[in-house]
Design a protein around this motif. Structure first.
Motif, PDB file in Angstrom:
ATOM      1  N   THR A 103      50.679  49.365  53.170  1.00  0.00           N
ATOM      2  CA  THR A 103      49.282  49.621  53.523  1.00  0.00           C
ATOM      3  C   THR A 103      48.910  49.121  54.908  1.00  0.00           C
ATOM      4  O   THR A 103      47.865  49.510  55.442  1.00  0.00           O
ATOM      5  CB  THR A 103      48.342  48.958  52.494  1.00  0.00           C
TER       6      THR A 103
ATOM      7  N   GLN B 262      39.948  53.127  53.465  1.00  0.00           N
ATOM      8  CA  GLN B 262      41.135  52.815  52.677  1.00  0.00           C
ATOM      9  C   GLN B 262      41.193  53.671  51.415  1.00  0.00           C
ATOM     10  O   GLN B 262      42.232  54.248  51.084  1.00  0.00           O
ATOM     11  CB  GLN B 262      41.137  51.335  52.297  1.00  0.00           C
ATOM     12  N   ARG B 263      40.082  53.740  50.685  1.00  0.00           N
ATOM     13  CA  ARG B 263      40.050  54.509  49.436  1.00  0.00           C
ATOM     14  C   ARG B 263      40.463  55.952  49.661  1.00  0.00           C
ATOM     15  O   ARG B 263      41.264  56.521  48.910  1.00  0.00           O
ATOM     16  CB  ARG B 263      38.641  54.475  48.826  1.00  0.00           C
TER      17      ARG B 263
ATOM     18  N   TYR C 103      44.316  56.163  50.298  1.00  0.00           N
ATOM     19  CA  TYR C 103      45.077  55.940  49.066  1.00  0.00           C
ATOM     20  C   TYR C 103      44.944  57.141  48.121  1.00  0.00           C
ATOM     21  O   TYR C 103      45.900  57.535  47.451  1.00  0.00           O
ATOM     22  CB  TYR C 103      44.610  54.671  48.357  1.00  0.00           C
TER      23      TYR C 103
ATOM     24  N   VAL D 197      51.442  50.271  45.338  1.00  0.00           N
ATOM     25  CA  VAL D 197      50.744  49.954  46.577  1.00  0.00           C
ATOM     26  C   VAL D 197      50.946  48.470  46.880  1.00  0.00           C
ATOM     27  O   VAL D 197      50.545  47.613  46.098  1.00  0.00           O
ATOM     28  CB  VAL D 197      49.238  50.260  46.456  1.00  0.00           C
TER      29      VAL D 197
ATOM     30  N   THR E 116      49.930  45.222  48.748  1.00  0.00           N
ATOM     31  CA  THR E 116      48.752  44.708  49.431  1.00  0.00           C
ATOM     32  C   THR E 116      49.117  44.303  50.850  1.00  0.00           C
ATOM     33  O   THR E 116      50.285  44.202  51.213  1.00  0.00           O
ATOM     34  CB  THR E 116      48.138  43.517  48.675  1.00  0.00           C
TER      35      THR E 116
ATOM     36  N   GLN F 243      40.282  45.344  49.583  1.00  0.00           N
ATOM     37  CA  GLN F 243      41.442  46.228  49.433  1.00  0.00           C
ATOM     38  C   GLN F 243      41.687  46.569  47.966  1.00  0.00           C
ATOM     39  O   GLN F 243      41.987  47.726  47.640  1.00  0.00           O
ATOM     40  CB  GLN F 243      42.697  45.600  50.035  1.00  0.00           C
TER      41      GLN F 243
ATOM     42  N   ILE G 163      41.861  50.357  46.385  1.00  0.00           N
ATOM     43  CA  ILE G 163      43.008  50.859  45.621  1.00  0.00           C
ATOM     44  C   ILE G 163      42.568  51.362  44.258  1.00  0.00           C
ATOM     45  O   ILE G 163      42.942  52.465  43.821  1.00  0.00           O
ATOM     46  CB  ILE G 163      44.077  49.760  45.473  1.00  0.00           C
TER      47      ILE G 163
ATOM     48  N   VAL H 164      43.156  55.330  43.421  1.00  0.00           N
ATOM     49  CA  VAL H 164      44.351  55.704  42.666  1.00  0.00           C
ATOM     50  C   VAL H 164      44.048  55.623  41.176  1.00  0.00           C
ATOM     51  O   VAL H 164      43.584  54.588  40.697  1.00  0.00           O
ATOM     52  CB  VAL H 164      45.528  54.766  43.004  1.00  0.00           C
TER      53      VAL H 164
ATOM     54  N   CYS I  73      48.561  53.924  39.054  1.00  0.00           N
ATOM     55  CA  CYS I  73      48.476  52.815  40.004  1.00  0.00           C
ATOM     56  C   CYS I  73      49.290  51.602  39.572  1.00  0.00           C
ATOM     57  O   CYS I  73      49.212  51.142  38.426  1.00  0.00           O
ATOM     58  CB  CYS I  73      47.008  52.410  40.170  1.00  0.00           C
TER      59      CYS I  73
ATOM     60  N   ILE J 198      50.198  47.791  41.625  1.00  0.00           N
ATOM     61  CA  ILE J 198      49.918  47.003  42.824  1.00  0.00           C
ATOM     62  C   ILE J 198      50.984  45.922  42.949  1.00  0.00           C
ATOM     63  O   ILE J 198      51.400  45.329  41.948  1.00  0.00           O
ATOM     64  CB  ILE J 198      48.504  46.384  42.767  1.00  0.00           C
TER      65      ILE J 198
END
Length: 842
Positions: free
Chosen positions: A574, A590-591, A594, A608, A610, A650, A654, A658, A663, A665
């Motif tokens: 990211t 960001q959203r 993603y 994803v 971080t 963040q 995410i 997603v 998703c 993380i």
């Protein structure tokens, strides 16, 4: 300064010139604040004055610097230019002595501005607070100032207020990292050390070993020279070292002078005795023949000729003023060096060698002489590189002569930066182009459309040139040293380039074309089979399921991964959203990104990672204090925990971008559960705020030996583990992958690294979790059987590697892999592991 405010002192400009922040100083010791905070001035006069009242602590015999203790106890170092200690006092005249009291504006040192400019790396003069407990704030940098104009304030921190001024330190952070201060500022005595060693590196001291020697000397302050029976050279200068023409079997004498001379000489000697980072042995190089080409990169190509005739850009002879031209050259060098930063893959070591050349003191000195003589920066830089090339050519060593292309490459890049152009034009390539050139530079290769590039043939060059390395990495067949005759081949002429047989066939017969076409067809069919099968789920020969995912860094990467057969994303970096910008991306930006990547992947899993910045990936809008070792500093999840506002933002982006079922993380740079638990709690909190009912998987990226050894404990709480071999390898082997002097030691197939991978596989299995790998080793088909045997069930590779990787995995069975993995962990070296793997796959 008011007499009532002893803690705060206003500093005035010690001479007229351009006021700049320390970042503008082309020396890491100052620019990275290793010495302390401060400012810099590029002078337009040859008189250094006291910026405030105080006591002179020291003036070296070379008179190129002075240290003052101000009335609030701050110790202020004023260092005229860079590399000026090497002048031995020539051009400098100290007007003060240690213990003398001075007032603001008093003359400290007079110097010959033009004479010093000719010999110094740069005239820009750092002014830094060299002791702890003080804060300096520069006022409006980026402007011309007159001598005596207010430029900064320095004040004691609360902990320091009221303390008595203390004596100058004998050694400390103020001077321990620089090679320029001279004995008068170190407080110690000069030391001389000498060793004589034999050079065993297979190709002697060429570009990469020269860069490693220079890199090895960075932590030391001593002046170090390498000498042969005929000549000597500054060991910090790659160009000067190349000019020595040191081949394998030669003997060199290493001489050091300075307070840490013995340690510096020993460090260089041990580097040379260890082989200078080159392979202990190498396959015999092809004989360079004048009557035929030499293979630089294997393979077969059929296509049409296209001549690349890149002419040098015209440059002005006369400059626009010494100061302006010097600033222009420093800026251009910084621009080109900045473009090399962050280079990854096969080009990384080449970029390191090019950065060493850009910072080479000999090149800069010769260019400075040209500027001082009235020439433009472009003219002076070209003259300096030409002179260096002539010195290398005079050695008669074919291997060293190949490095002249690197000098030519940097000559053109720096001149393009000075002129504000893109450099010589690179022609557009039609499909099946076989490019012909006198020689090809690394930057030219990187500008080519490799999708249409079938092969390369150069009249000159050599099989170990840097462009040959790039061509081999890209799978482009390449011949070199083919002779000037190839330059007469007309554009569009049919060719067969058989690099395996070192043959270039011009206007081949129908029979030759048919035979070459058949060979190409077999290769293409194999790759086509791999590509077609890549879209099927990957199973081993015994039916064991192994997931093959892709590492991604953009929306475009996601599309390429799906086309290559990726079954999901094992690592979304990211930080691509955060780098190369002045402000951080907001939650909506960001959203949206993603979300686009998730949609491109369809319903395939998306892991994803971080934010992983800090260390070698700083950003301007998150200022962090200078770190002696950024790789071990505030980076990855450590920075996220220090800035929970960024982490919360963040995580929200995410979760909104997603779908929960897709998703996953992942947290970078985790050492233990203390790094994991706070993020788990924050993630659940943000999920609740967004009314997301489904639990979202949170895993850990295993990059530290600590996390690998605690993998079983971590896996009992984390949802999955994924190994990042790049950092894990450098931490395990204690070798900085960004340091040219030791980076050659890094090999993720080292048994020590594989034993940590085994711990991760076992820990995950015992906890009922899965363990994957998203580091560089996951893309290597040679490593696949060993990794699978160690318990890795998911490999996240580069998109291009996926079809071939799946093809290899499908031939394996678990029993064989497990046996091979145990042998690998018991091996003595990475080379032995690779031999075992090759034999197993054969």
């Amino acid at each position: 300064m008011s007499g009532m405010i002893a803690d705060t002192i206003t500093l005035t400009a010690p001479f007229a010139g351009w006021l700049a922040p320390l970042d503008a100083v082309p020396d890491a010791v100052f620019a990275e604040r290793m010495m302390g905070e401060g400012f810099a001035i590029d002078p337009t006069e040859g008189v250094l004055r006291a910026p405030a009242a105080g006591e002179v602590l020291s003036v070296p015999e070379s008179a190129h610097a002075v240290t003052l203790r101000l009335d609030n106890g701050a110790e202020l170092l004023l260092h005229i230019g860079l590399d000026t200690v090497a002048l031995g006092g020539e051009g400098f005249d100290a007007k003060v002595f240690a213990g003398q009291r001075v007032a603001a504006g008093d003359v400290l040192i007079a110097f010959d501005l033009d004479a010093v400019a000719v010999s110094a790396k740069a005239l820009i003069t750092p002014v830094v607070v060299a002791n702890d407990g003080y804060v300096l704030r520069i006022e409006q940098p980026g402007r011309l100032v007159d001598a005596g104009a207010p430029v900064a304030v320095v004040h004691r921190t609360p902990a320091k207020a009221g303390a008595q001024p203390h004596q100058v330190r004998e050694s400390g952070a103020a001077v321990e990292s620089t090679s320029e201060l001279g004995p008068g500022l170190r407080g110690g005595t000069e030391e001389r050390a000498e060793r004589t060693v034999a050079v065993s590196a297979v190709h002697g001291i060429h570009a990469r070993p020269a860069a490693r020697i220079a890199a090895t000397l960075r932590p030391f302050v001593a002046e170090v020279t390498l000498a042969t029976a005929e000549d000597s050279a500054n060991a910090r200068s790659s160009v000067a070292l190349l000019g020595l023409g040191v081949g394998t079997g030669s003997t060199v004498r290493i001489v050091g002078v300075g307070p840490d001379a013995r340690a510096a000489v020993d460090a260089v000697a041990e580097l040379i005795l260890s082989g200078l980072g080159e392979a202990a042995s190498a396959p015999a190089l092809p004989v360079v023949r004048t009557h035929g080409p030499v293979t630089a990169s294997p393979g077969l190509a059929i296509g049409q000729a296209l001549q690349l005739r890149a002419a040098d850009q015209a440059v002005p002879d006369q400059g626009g003023g010494i100061a302006d031209e010097r600033v222009a050259l420093d800026t251009a060098l910084s621009v080109v060096a900045g473009g090399l930063a962050g280079t990854r893959g096969p080009a990384a070591e080449i970029a390191e060698a090019h950065r060493a050349l850009l910072d080479d003191p000999e090149l800069r000195r010769v260019a400075g002489e040209g500027i001082a003589a009235g020439h433009s920066a472009a003219f002076a830089w070209r003259s300096a590189t030409v002179r260096a090339a002539e010195a290398i050519r005079a050695t008669g060593d074919a291997l060293l002569i190949e490095r002249i292309a690197d000098l030519k490459d940097l000559e053109r890049q720096v001149i393009a930066a000075l002129l504000g152009t893109s450099g010589p034009d690179i022609p557009a390539l039609r499909p099946h182009t076989i490019l012909i050139a006198e020689d090809l530079l690394p930057s030219q290769f990187l500008s080519l459309d490799t999708a249409n590039l079938a092969g390369i043939c150069t009249a000159a060059g050599g099989p170990t040139s840097h462009v040959a390395i790039l061509a081999a990495s890209a799978g482009i067949p390449m011949l070199v040293a083919a002779g000037d005759g190839v330059l007469a081949i007309g554009d569009g002429t049919p060719l067969i380039l058989d690099a395996d047989a070192a043959i270039l066939a011009v206007e081949p017969s129908p029979e030759a074309l048919a035979e070459a076409s058949e060979r190409l067809s077999v290769t293409r069919e194999r790759r086509a089979r791999e590509a077609a099968a890549a879209h099927e789920p990957c199973r081993m020969a015994d039916g064991t399921r192994i997931e093959i995912f892709a590492n991604l860094g953009s929306v475009a990467d996601a599309a390429a991964a799906i086309a290559a057969g990726a079954e999901g994303c094992g690592l979304l970096r990211t930080e691509f959203l955060f780098l190369d910008r002045d402000t951080a991306p907001d939650e909506e930006e960001q959203r949206e990104t993603y979300s686009r990547i998730a949609a491109t992947l369809g319903d395939r899993p998306l892991i994803v990672r971080t934010l992983d910045i800090g260390g070698d990936k700083p950003v301007p809008y998150l200022p962090m204090a200078g770190e002696d070792n950024p790789a071990l500093g505030l980076r990855g999840v450590r920075l996220s925990l220090a800035r929970p506002d960024l982490m919360r933002l963040q995580l929200g982006a995410i979760l909104r971008g997603v779908p929960a079922g897709q998703c996953r993380i992942m947290l970078p740079m985790v050492a233990d559960l203390g790094d994991y638990r706070p993020v788990r709690a924050l993630l659940d909190e943000v999920r609740g705020e967004l009314d997301i009912a489904d639990r979202v998987q949170l895993g850990v990226m295993i990059e530290t030996p600590a996390a690998a050894m605690l993998a079983g404990q971590i896996a009992r709480e984390a949802d999955f583990l994924s190994i990042g071999t790049n950092d894990l390898t450098q931490y395990t082997l204690a070798a900085d992958r960004g340091n040219a002097a030791v980076s050659q030691r890094i090999d993720a197939m080292h048994p020590a690294v594989l034993r940590l991978v085994r711990e991760v596989g076992k820990g995950a299995k015992d906890a009922g979790r899965w363990a994957g790998m998203c580091g560089g080793l996951a893309s290597d088909p040679l490593a696949a059987p060993i990794l699978i045997g160690l318990g890795i069930t998911e490999l996240s590779a580069t998109p291009a590697a996926i079809p071939g990787l799946k093809a290899v995995v499908r031939t394996l069975d678990m029993q064989t892999c497990a046996a091979l993995a145990e042998k690998a962990c018991d091996a003595a070296s990475a080379a032995e592991v690779r031999t075992l793997a090759r034999e197993a796959l054969a």
